[in-house]
Design a protein around this motif. Structure first.
Motif, PDB file in Angstrom:
ATOM      1  N   GLN A  28     -24.930 -28.729 -20.570  1.00 15.16           N
ATOM      2  CA  GLN A  28     -23.761 -29.524 -20.192  1.00 15.16           C
ATOM      3  C   GLN A  28     -22.649 -28.546 -19.840  1.00 15.16           C
ATOM      4  O   GLN A  28     -22.288 -27.701 -20.647  1.00 15.16           O
ATOM      5  N   ASN A  32     -15.508 -30.130 -23.167  1.00 13.21           N
ATOM      6  CA  ASN A  32     -15.965 -31.220 -24.026  1.00 13.21           C
ATOM      7  C   ASN A  32     -14.892 -31.517 -25.063  1.00 13.21           C
ATOM      8  O   ASN A  32     -14.704 -30.750 -26.004  1.00 13.21           O
ATOM      9  N   THR A 158     -30.460 -29.825 -29.829  1.00 11.93           N
ATOM     10  CA  THR A 158     -29.727 -28.818 -29.049  1.00 11.93           C
ATOM     11  C   THR A 158     -28.248 -28.865 -29.408  1.00 11.93           C
ATOM     12  O   THR A 158     -27.638 -29.933 -29.432  1.00 11.93           O
ATOM     13  N   LEU A 160     -24.545 -27.463 -28.298  1.00  8.28           N
ATOM     14  CA  LEU A 160     -23.780 -26.897 -27.183  1.00  8.28           C
ATOM     15  C   LEU A 160     -22.621 -26.089 -27.756  1.00  8.28           C
ATOM     16  O   LEU A 160     -21.951 -26.534 -28.693  1.00  8.28           O
ATOM     17  N   SER A 171     -25.927 -22.927 -24.929  1.00 11.40           N
ATOM     18  CA  SER A 171     -26.605 -23.946 -25.715  1.00 11.40           C
ATOM     19  C   SER A 171     -27.674 -23.287 -26.567  1.00 11.40           C
ATOM     20  O   SER A 171     -28.232 -22.255 -26.196  1.00 11.40           O
ATOM     21  N   ASN A 196     -25.901 -32.164 -28.806  1.00 14.61           N
ATOM     22  CA  ASN A 196     -26.370 -32.810 -27.584  1.00 14.61           C
ATOM     23  C   ASN A 196     -27.112 -34.101 -27.966  1.00 14.61           C
ATOM     24  O   ASN A 196     -28.322 -34.092 -28.193  1.00 14.61           O
TER      25      ASN A 196
END
Length: 350
Positions: A28, A32, A158, A160, A171, A196
């Motif tokens: 990604q 965020n 996962t 991030l 990640s 994630n």
């Protein structure tokens, strides 16, 4: 099994077997706003959920925060036993379960090795050092730094990573609880992370859940912690009920089937619960009638259960059942059938 485990203060100075991988391409990209710091509630939740579970052997060391490592030798109620693996736990439990009105005692042949909640292996040289680890566990529990063992994350997941400007830096694919614990404890003050989602997890009540946010993870923890609290409360109640039954004699105060009280069928009988989990039914009027033997067992989940068994085709066979304890006092134990709540039985202590 307790839910809580120790979050020790021992720092991990070397990470072995950490095989998480950082991808070249970010899963990604960009910023965020939901990224978390190392001191966030989400970080705490994941760190505690990833701690090493040492609760399986609590009946031996009384400490949910340390996992006993094999081999080890212990003296249980005066009997020496060597444990090579968890398969030997059953032998210990058999010794402890022989009588239900004694005080079980366990002493170890030191030194022994244990693994803490932080996956650190520690050599314990004597009982004082073992007691100190238990005190650390109690302190961590009081501070809310103990492990959360009632939620099992289904790996891989996962994570991030971000810098403090919320720009993604990479990640990490995490394959196990130990790797997750290492990831969380290695986070620096200038590093942020986000999970994630969605991820899957299994709660201790058997529920499988898909988690789509930090808030849902918190909710799942709350749900399973409540379930574990109910189990702990039921386990304590089971101990009390067993103590009331053990070594005592009772009469059938009521036995209701299909709305009819058939207690008069047992008015001449006493039912004794021995301290070695046997039942003895005796006809106090017709003394020539032999004793009728059976067995009993008290157990718990979120309720307390009493299993009673008598041989078939005896005067008290119908009293054998899987019962749920409805209410209890020092003189009365009220039960209902596990499969049909309309079938009730009440024992009155003599």
């Amino acid at each position: 099994m307790k839910t809580l485990k120790l979050f020790t203060a021992i720092a991990i100075t070397a990470i072995l077997g950490f095989t998480s991988c950082q991808s070249e391409e970010n899963i990604q990209t960009g910023t965020n706003p939901n990224a978390n710091s190392s001191t966030s509630p989400t970080a705490s939740n994941y760190e505690r959920a990833a701690m090493n579970d040492g609760s399986d052997d609590d009946f031996l060391d009384g400490n949910a925060c340390t996992e006993l490592l094999f081999p080890l030798t212990a003296t249980v109620n005066g009997q020496e036993i060597t444990l090579i693996s968890k398969l030997d736990f059953s032998a210990v439990l058999d010794i402890m379960g022989e009588f239900n009105d004694d005080n079980d005692s366990v002493s170890f042949s030191f030194p022994i090795n244990v693994k803490t909640s932080s996956y650190t292996e520690v050599k314990v040289n004597n009982q004082s050092e073992l007691d100190a680890l238990k005190q650390e566990c109690e302190s961590a529990e009081a501070q809310g730094k103990d492990a959360i063992s009632c939620v099992d994350i289904n790996f891989p997941i996962t994570m991030l990573t971000y810098d403090i400007t919320l720009e993604q830096t990479g990640s990490v694919v995490v394959q196990s609880e130990k790797q997750l614990y290492t990831f969380m404890t290695d986070l620096q003050s200038d590093e942020l992370f986000a999970v994630n989602y969605p991820i899957n997890a299994t709660l201790s009540n058997g529920t499988e859940v898909q988690i789509k946010s930090d808030a849902e993870f918190t909710d799942s923890i709350s749900e399973c912690v409540q379930f574990e609290d109910e189990k702990d409360e039921a386990a304590e109640t089971a101990v009390e009920v067993e103590a009331i039954l053990s070594g005592a004699k009772f009469t059938v105060d009521s036995y209701i089937v299909a709305g009819v009280n058939t207690a008069n069928d047992y008015v001449n009988y006493t039912i004794e619960f021995t301290n070695d989990l046997k039942l003895i039914a005796k006809d106090t009027v017709n003394t020539t009638t032999g004793e009728i033997e059976g067995t009993y067992a008290v157990s718990s989940e979120t309720e307390v259960f009493l299993n009673t068994t008598f041989a078939s085709n005896t005067a008290v066979s119908a009293l054998g059942n899987d019962w749920v304890v409805s209410t209890y006092s020092n003189t009365l134990i009220s039960l209902h059938s596990k499969t049909d709540a309309s079938v009730t039985l009440t024992f009155k202590k003599i």
